[in-house]
Design a protein around this motif. Structure first.
Motif, PDB file in Angstrom:
ATOM      1  N   VAL A 113      -2.890 -16.554   4.040  1.00 32.81           N
ATOM      2  CA  VAL A 113      -3.002 -16.003   5.393  1.00 32.81           C
ATOM      3  C   VAL A 113      -4.198 -16.562   6.149  1.00 32.81           C
ATOM      4  CG1 VAL A 113      -1.773 -13.879   4.854  1.00 32.81           C
ATOM      5  CG2 VAL A 113      -4.230 -14.011   4.439  1.00 32.81           C
ATOM      6  N   ALA A 135      -5.002 -11.059   1.890  1.00 33.24           N
ATOM      7  CA  ALA A 135      -4.548 -10.584   3.192  1.00 33.24           C
ATOM      8  C   ALA A 135      -4.953  -9.145   3.469  1.00 33.24           C
ATOM      9  CB  ALA A 135      -3.036 -10.713   3.282  1.00 33.24           C
ATOM     10  N   THR A 138      -0.942  -4.471   3.948  1.00 32.20           N
ATOM     11  CA  THR A 138       0.211  -4.978   4.693  1.00 32.20           C
ATOM     12  C   THR A 138       1.143  -3.869   5.177  1.00 32.20           C
ATOM     13  OG1 THR A 138       1.439  -5.291   2.634  1.00 32.20           O
ATOM     14  CG2 THR A 138       0.183  -7.182   3.471  1.00 32.20           C
ATOM     15  N   MET A 153       2.065 -12.935   6.860  1.00 30.61           N
ATOM     16  CA  MET A 153       1.727 -12.989   5.439  1.00 30.61           C
ATOM     17  C   MET A 153       1.694 -14.443   4.998  1.00 30.61           C
ATOM     18  SD  MET A 153       4.095  -9.798   4.137  1.00 30.61           S
ATOM     19  CE  MET A 153       3.302  -9.677   2.539  1.00 30.61           C
TER      20      MET A 153
END
Length: 246
Positions: A113, A135, A138, A153
């Motif tokens: 990412v 990341a 999410t 992503m």
């Protein structure tokens, strides 16, 4: 890529594009009851001898042109249709006009990412164990209890069609069929690219003032043979290196 210097001595980065045996292969028209009528001109470039199916070889034979490695379509108005077999030279483009260039971008494989979406990552401090480029969260809690579609992503980066808008044509070479456009274009070396008039600069904004109206639908080959080899766009204005008066 290379560089050009204008009449004031200012250096401009350019990308050199070549028109290699660009010819009209087919004219496609839509249904008669559709208004306004649309016409598609199929253009082929770069002569190739191998790896063609029999139907495709018959397609080129009916058009009376040699097999082409790449075929693209351009929508035009009915008054801009060119005869099949017409070769399009670099002189079709006017030095000083603006074009849009489309090509597949360079594929970079699977990327995280931070590289793909410019995420800043997790804190690079104590307590963050082997997850500095992660990341992060999410999703949400039990409600809605899912990851929404389109979430940024990690995944495949590059290799998709990309368009660079409003590139200025600084120079053309009528012998080698070269077009010098200011700036960079998508794709790698020897990549097939699609060049069109800039859609966000309609009408007179797309062409220099000394070339209105532009050659329509394209310039005649007899005129090309009598043109100088190189044509350079003029920047105009005031010399940028002369100090301004206070």
């Amino acid at each position: 890529m290379s560089a050009l210097w204008d009449e004031w001595g200012v250096r401009h980065p350019v990308t050199i594009l070549q028109l290699e045996r660009v010819q009209v292969v087919q004219i496609k028209q839509n249904q008669k009851n559709v208004r306004p009528p649309l016409v598609a001109v199929q253009i082929g470039c770069t002569e190739e001898k191998n790896q063609f199916t029999k139907p495709l070889l018959g397609h080129f034979k009916n058009a009376g042109v040699n097999p082409k490695a790449k075929l693209l379509e351009f929508h035009v108005t009915p008054d801009a249709v060119l005869p099949v077999g017409t070769e399009i030279k670099a002189a079709h483009f006017v030095p000083g006009q603006y074009v849009d260039v489309t090509a597949p971008s360079i594929g970079k494989g699977f990327a995280g990412v931070m590289k793909r979406w410019n995420f800043k990552g997790l804190p690079a401090s104590h307590g963050t164990s082997l997850a500095h480029r992660s990341a992060g969260s999410t999703g949400q809690n039990q409600d809605p209890g899912k990851v929404f579609k389109g979430k940024k992503m990690a995944g495949r980066l590059g290799g998709s069609s990309a368009t660079v808008l409003n590139l200025k044509v600084l120079k053309i070479d009528n012998v080698l069929n070269l077009i010098y456009v200011k700036g960079g274009v998508p794709g790698f070396d020897d990549q097939f690219v699609r060049i069109r008039d800039a859609i966000k600069k309609p009408g007179e904004k797309c062409f220099p003032s000394d070339c209105i109206p532009p050659p329509f639908p394209t310039i005649d080959l007899e005129i090309v043979n009598n043109m100088p080899r190189e044509l350079m766009a003029k920047t105009g204005g005031i010399d940028p290196f002369v100090p301004k008066e206070v």
